[in-house]
Write a protein that holds these residues in place. Structure first.
Motif, PDB file in Angstrom:
ATOM      1  N   VAL B 236       0.836  -1.206   0.000  1.00  0.00           N
ATOM      2  CA  VAL B 236       0.000   0.000   0.000  1.00  0.00           C
ATOM      3  C   VAL B 236       0.867   1.252   0.000  1.00  0.00           C
ATOM      4  O   VAL B 236       2.014   1.237   0.443  1.00  0.00           O
ATOM      5  N   ASP B 237       0.314   2.316  -0.510  1.00  0.00           N
ATOM      6  CA  ASP B 237       1.028   3.585  -0.505  1.00  0.00           C
ATOM      7  C   ASP B 237       1.057   4.163   0.907  1.00  0.00           C
ATOM      8  O   ASP B 237       0.274   3.780   1.754  1.00  0.00           O
ATOM      9  N   GLY B 238       1.959   5.106   1.063  1.00  0.00           N
ATOM     10  CA  GLY B 238       2.003   5.800   2.350  1.00  0.00           C
ATOM     11  C   GLY B 238       2.887   5.084   3.356  1.00  0.00           C
ATOM     12  O   GLY B 238       3.444   4.019   3.082  1.00  0.00           O
ATOM     13  N   ASN B 239       3.023   5.694   4.481  1.00  0.00           N
ATOM     14  CA  ASN B 239       3.911   5.155   5.510  1.00  0.00           C
ATOM     15  C   ASN B 239       3.210   4.050   6.306  1.00  0.00           C
ATOM     16  O   ASN B 239       2.917   4.219   7.480  1.00  0.00           O
ATOM     17  N   TRP B 240       2.966   2.958   5.667  1.00  0.00           N
ATOM     18  CA  TRP B 240       2.177   1.891   6.296  1.00  0.00           C
ATOM     19  C   TRP B 240       2.843   1.346   7.544  1.00  0.00           C
ATOM     20  O   TRP B 240       2.201   0.839   8.438  1.00  0.00           O
ATOM     21  N   GLU B 242       4.047   2.831   9.922  1.00  0.00           N
ATOM     22  CA  GLU B 242       3.678   3.556  11.139  1.00  0.00           C
ATOM     23  C   GLU B 242       2.481   2.916  11.823  1.00  0.00           C
ATOM     24  O   GLU B 242       2.314   3.026  13.038  1.00  0.00           O
ATOM     25  N   VAL B 243       1.649   2.271  11.010  1.00  0.00           N
ATOM     26  CA  VAL B 243       0.512   1.552  11.583  1.00  0.00           C
ATOM     27  C   VAL B 243       1.003   0.487  12.564  1.00  0.00           C
ATOM     28  O   VAL B 243       0.369   0.216  13.577  1.00  0.00           O
ATOM     29  N   PHE B 244       2.153  -0.064  12.249  1.00  0.00           N
ATOM     30  CA  PHE B 244       2.688  -1.122  13.111  1.00  0.00           C
ATOM     31  C   PHE B 244       3.704  -0.563  14.102  1.00  0.00           C
ATOM     32  O   PHE B 244       4.540  -1.296  14.630  1.00  0.00           O
ATOM     33  N   ASP B 245       3.642   0.724  14.297  1.00  0.00           N
ATOM     34  CA  ASP B 245       4.429   1.359  15.338  1.00  0.00           C
ATOM     35  C   ASP B 245       5.924   1.258  15.079  1.00  0.00           C
ATOM     36  O   ASP B 245       6.721   1.037  15.988  1.00  0.00           O
ATOM     37  N   VAL B 246       6.300   1.393  13.832  1.00  0.00           N
ATOM     38  CA  VAL B 246       7.726   1.353  13.499  1.00  0.00           C
ATOM     39  C   VAL B 246       8.082   2.677  12.848  1.00  0.00           C
ATOM     40  O   VAL B 246       7.328   3.213  12.033  1.00  0.00           O
ATOM     41  N   GLU B 247       9.238   3.205  13.223  1.00  0.00           N
ATOM     42  CA  GLU B 247       9.641   4.477  12.647  1.00  0.00           C
ATOM     43  C   GLU B 247      10.521   4.271  11.437  1.00  0.00           C
ATOM     44  O   GLU B 247      11.132   3.225  11.271  1.00  0.00           O
ATOM     45  N   ARG B 248      10.571   5.329  10.637  1.00  0.00           N
ATOM     46  CA  ARG B 248      11.315   5.269   9.391  1.00  0.00           C
ATOM     47  C   ARG B 248      12.776   4.898   9.620  1.00  0.00           C
ATOM     48  O   ARG B 248      13.333   4.078   8.902  1.00  0.00           O
TER      49      ARG B 248
END
Lengths: 636, 287
Positions: B236-240, B242-248
């Motif tokens: 999926v597009d976007g910073n998916w 982050e949904v799983f609580d992981v940072e870039r």
């Protein structure tokens, strides 16, 4: 480290709340000051000690390495792992592990489990001839016991050794469930409100629970048992608190079953559906018809107590009351109302070493009077002898029954009363004053029509502002209030701060993706084999075909997976040394014992057998013969 | 040793920066490259786990326990534990905790085989025998006497491990999380999942101690991210993540770590292939 700069939403896990490294080794035994031995015997050694760091008084339980062949005992490991996941007022907390390194680096270090120091165990208290429980006290202990059970079952844990000897009580009136050596995760749905124990979908081993507390379905060898097995034990403990001794003390499994049916009636398809399909007890499947005499035996306890007791001692494990519902039983909400833990009387410590004295002198000693020591006496003479409830409970914000903090004990608020000289050595007389009008421990008061008697010294003991199971007067927070504080405004009941979440299934206890289908024989209790998500062997650095020729060497022989034979003549009482059996040498020589954990878990040593009214399964885990004899001789 | 809380049940205790530094210092004090040796030990442990027919979660647990032991024990300058014995003890311990215990005898046998000249471990055993004289089973026979001695050492090391890691034997693994995440992202396919698990298992062997520096959710997300890229699955597009609580940053670091592991492993293999005897000695405790 990338972990360092986290957003506030992220919980840093490198350190605990108090800033200590979460990831660190054990403390050393030198961090503790030895204060004396509490007990010893077949189960090993428990000592009292004081932490040099915090000043807390703790109990140090040495883990015995019985079976050197298997290394660190798996029962101990399992208990430690489980205890580390639990946090509840009514569960004994494992503070930490302490290590005693041997000077010889080739020797294994000794390990100690560090728990808060608890003054008594329930069994010891009941054995003490000078102690008897009042009804508010019994209710108070029962509520705590049920809260502990509720927490365990909610978090899908079977205790599997519920008995009076495993219930510890401190002088703040807090009861805690201890000894998780037989506990295991429960794989089915936790009990729901109003639905008894529910049903289990998988098999567990039957070789659990000390016989006197073993439920009928286990005696008839139901393998698919539920959390209801612990509730039976709770019922037995409940009855024991009234009678002062175990209520169902069978001398064999069969006799145990007979005693049970004598008390609650023989099984039929109405009161125990499915009983006739069970394997039966020692091969016996027919039992003489009994109506059950529970109401007669406990007639002095009143109808509500009888009602709760028969709910707990129900033959049908599906209908046996669960902890959630038991707590709602009218018994706890009718006068005399439960005492608050802080109001309960204090007793002299009763531990293994002290108890031995009681055993020898129980008959010889003059009957111990009751009133003074048991603050709220049977005739309502509250604190007649001037023993106020411990004042540390008031106004200082101290929370004596908070798990993990209760051990920070301030010095005793008042010194022990004078004890007559000559008695001190032979018998540490509990702090009480003789009351010749009570030649024998009197019966607990009837449940109902006594409310007037519990009013004394201008204090309304049955408080009209009763709230949430404990009296709620202005003398400081009750147990529930404190819990509310801890949980930051949670519910009054069920405010358990921490619950092992549903996702707890990630626990490595249960292989999630196993290559079990490739093993010699999948064990009965293993989850169904599944290769889903398992990396193909080919992706690993070498080919699977390259197994060396001696394949058999890696597959444990079938023989070792069999259970050691059961011997029906084997005594279980702790005062009878087990006879040396012909096949002991063979058993000792088993290179690798797939123990009695048929549910796929090996047992390598019952390292802590506080009181060996233990299930048979443990007997071969006992220390070598010589030690055992010595211990037994000492005990007599 | 606080009890495991809700969040801790899904997570692991992590090492601190100081602990990593002291491990690094320790590495410098040794002639042999610590990373290299740790990698060899991890590969040995994984191989033994397979020969012992242990489920991968047991092997993974033992590898993480071994890493925790490294950090605790070496970082603080305690006596160096024998590489082979530590590996044996950790696998024996984690098997004991699981539903699939193994006997010390099996453990000894497997390790004797793996470190013998007949070993099937590519960089320990001889090059494939030229058909004429395949090395015999004598080379990995464990006599009763040497078994007894070795068992003593294993059991001693077991208690050493337990006391070093403060009995924190609970290990939260990312594997099941990864499967859940893949399903949640709606991209579940055999190919992708296989690659994800390969990365996760590779990460276990990495001397970067990924399982001690990152939580399972981050490991799972990074493995999915990388695997999807490699397999060509569109996420999926976007910073998916982050949904799983992981940072870039975490994600980037881990993707790099997982991605570079293949190269590292190849280099290690080549290196040790030229020094088989030395490695065998090192692992067996001779070095």
């Amino acid at each position: 480290m990338a972990q360092a700069g986290g957003t506030p939403s992220k919980v840093p896990l490198e350190r605990t709340d108090d800033g200590k490294l979460r990831f660190r080794g054990c403390s050393r035994i030198q961090d503790y000051d030895f204060l004396g031995k509490l007990g010893e015997g077949t189960f090993g050694e428990v000592s009292k000690a004081r932490s040099k760091r915090t000043g807390a008084v703790v109990a140090l339980k040495k883990i015995l390495m019985h079976n050197e062949k298997d290394g660190f005992p798996i029962t101990a490991l399992r208990e430690i792992k489980l205890l580390k996941q639990l946090d509840h007022v009514n569960i004994l907390k494992l503070e930490e592990m302490a290590v005693e390194r041997s000077k010889d680096p080739k020797k294994k270090p000794s390990m100690f489990m560090v728990t808060p120091y608890m003054d008594h165990d329930l069994s010891g208290l009941l054995e003490n001839p000078s102690v008897h429980f009042t009804e508010p006290q019994i209710k108070c202990y029962m509520i705590q016991l049920l809260e502990g059970c509720k927490y365990l079952h909610e978090n899908k844990i079977l205790h599997r050794d519920m008995k009076a000897a495993n219930l510890l009580i401190n002088n703040y009136g807090i009861l805690q469930i201890a000894d998780f050596g037989l506990a295991r995760p429960y794989d089915d749905e936790p009990p729901k409100e109003g639905q008894g124990g529910g049903e289990a979908t998988r098999d567990y081993t039957c070789l659990v629970v000390t016989r006197w507390y073993r439920p009928p379905e286990l005696l008839l060898q139901l393998r698919r048992y539920t959390t209801a097995i612990d509730m039976w034990g709770v019922g037995c403990v409940f009855g024991e608190m009234f009678k002062g001794r175990p209520i169902l003390a069978g001398n064999s499994d069969l006799n145990q079953a007979q005693q049970i049916f004598e008390l609650v009636g023989s099984p039929n398809d109405d009161n125990m559906p499915g009983w006739s399909e069970l394997p039966g007890c020692e091969g016996v499947k027919e039992f003489e018809f009994r109506r059950g005499n529970l109401p007669t035996v406990f007639r002095e306890q009143g109808s509500l107590a009888i009602s709760l007791l028969s709910e707990l001692l129900k033959l049908d494990w599906r209908k046996r009351v669960n902890a959630i519902d038991a707590l709602k039983h009218p018994y706890f909400h009718s006068p005399p109302l439960p005492a608050r833990p802080g109001d309960l009387p204090q007793f002299e410590d009763s531990h293994e070493l002290d108890r031995r004295k009681f055993r020898g002198q129980k008959q010889a000693l003059p009957p111990a009077p009751a009133g003074g020591s048991v603050g709220m006496g049977p005739n309502g003479q509250w604190a007649e002898n001037g023993r106020p409830p411990p004042n540390i409970q008031r106004g200082r914000g101290h929370q004596p029954y908070q798990n993990g903090q209760g051990h920070h004990r301030p010095p005793p608020p008042y010194s022990r009363p004078y004890q007559p000289g000559p008695d001190i050595d032979t018998y540490r007389r509990p702090t009480l004053h003789p009351d010749p009008s009570l030649p024998l421990p009197p019966k607990p008061p009837p449940a109902l029509d006594q409310s007037g008697a519990f009013r004394n010294n201008n204090r309304v003991l049955v408080d009209p502002q009763y709230n949430g199971g404990f009296r709620n007067d202005s003398r400081g927070p009750g147990i529930m209030d404190q819990r509310r504080d801890r949980s930051g405004g949670g519910a009054v009941y069920g405010g358990d701060r921490r619950r092992v979440p549903e996702v707890a299934k990630v626990d490595t206890y249960i292989p999630n993706y196993s290559n079990v289908s490739e093993r010699a024989a999948p064990r009965r209790d293993e989850p169904p084999p599944s290769r889903d998500g398992y990396p193909p062997r080919e992706s690993l650095p070498f080919a699977r075909d390259s197994v060396p020729p001696s394949r058999e060497a890696f597959i444990p022989s079938r023989e070792h997976q069999l259970l050691p034979p059961r011997d029906p003549t084997y005594p279980l009482r702790d005062d009878l040394p087990p006879p040396r059996r012909e096949d002991d040498h063979r058993r000792d020589g088993l290179p690798y014992e797939r123990g009695r954990y048929e549910d796929g878990r090996r047992d390598a040593g019952g390292y802590d057998r506080r009181r060996s009214r233990s299930p048979r399964g443990r007997d071969w885990d006992r220390p070598p013969m010589r030690e055992r004899d010595a211990a037994d001789r000492y005990r007599r | 040793m606080a009890p495991i809380t809700e969040v801790e049940h899904l997570t692991n205790p992590l090492v601190t920066v100081e602990q990593l530094y002291s491990l690094q210092d320790d590495d410098r004090n040794h002639a042999e490259n610590g990373q290299s040796v740790r990698y060899a030990q991890a590969v040995l442990t994984q191989a033994a786990g397979i020969l012992l027919r242990l489920p991968q979660d047991v092997v993974a647990t033992s590898l993480v326990l071994l890493q925790r032991f490294w950090v605790e024990n070496l970082g603080q300058g305690h006596a160096t534990a024998d590489l082979k014995i530590a590996s044996e003890a950790s696998i024996y311990l984690s098997a004991k905790l699981s539903f699939t215990p193994v006997s010390p005898r099996s453990v000894c046998n497997v390790y004797a085989y793996l470190l013998s000249t007949s070993s099937s471990l590519p960089f320990i055993g001889c090059p494939p025998p030229s058909a004429a004289t395949p090395p015999g089973p004598q080379s990995y026979y464990v006599s009763e006497g040497s078994y007894e001695r070795e068992r003593e050492k294993i059991l001693l090391c077991e208690s050493l491990i337990l006391s070093s890691i403060g009995f924190d034997v609970h290990v939260a693994l990312p594997h099941t999380l990864a499967l859940t995440y893949v399903q949640a992202l709606g991209v579940s396919s055999r190919k992708l999942v296989k690659r994800v698990l390969e990365h996760l298992n590779g990460g276990l062997l990495s001397p970067q101690l990924l399982y001690l520096t990152h939580q399972p959710n981050a490991l799972a997300v990074a493995a999915i991210y990388l695997a999807a890229k490699e397999v060509g699955v569109k996420l999926v597009d976007g910073n998916w993540w982050e949904v799983f609580d992981v940072e870039r940053e975490d994600l980037g670091f881990l993707v790099l770590a997982f991605g570079s592991f293949v190269g590292f492993a190849a280099a290690e293999k080549e290196r040790w292939e030229n020094e088989r005897e030395k490695l065998r000695e090192l692992l067996s405790g001779g070095g």
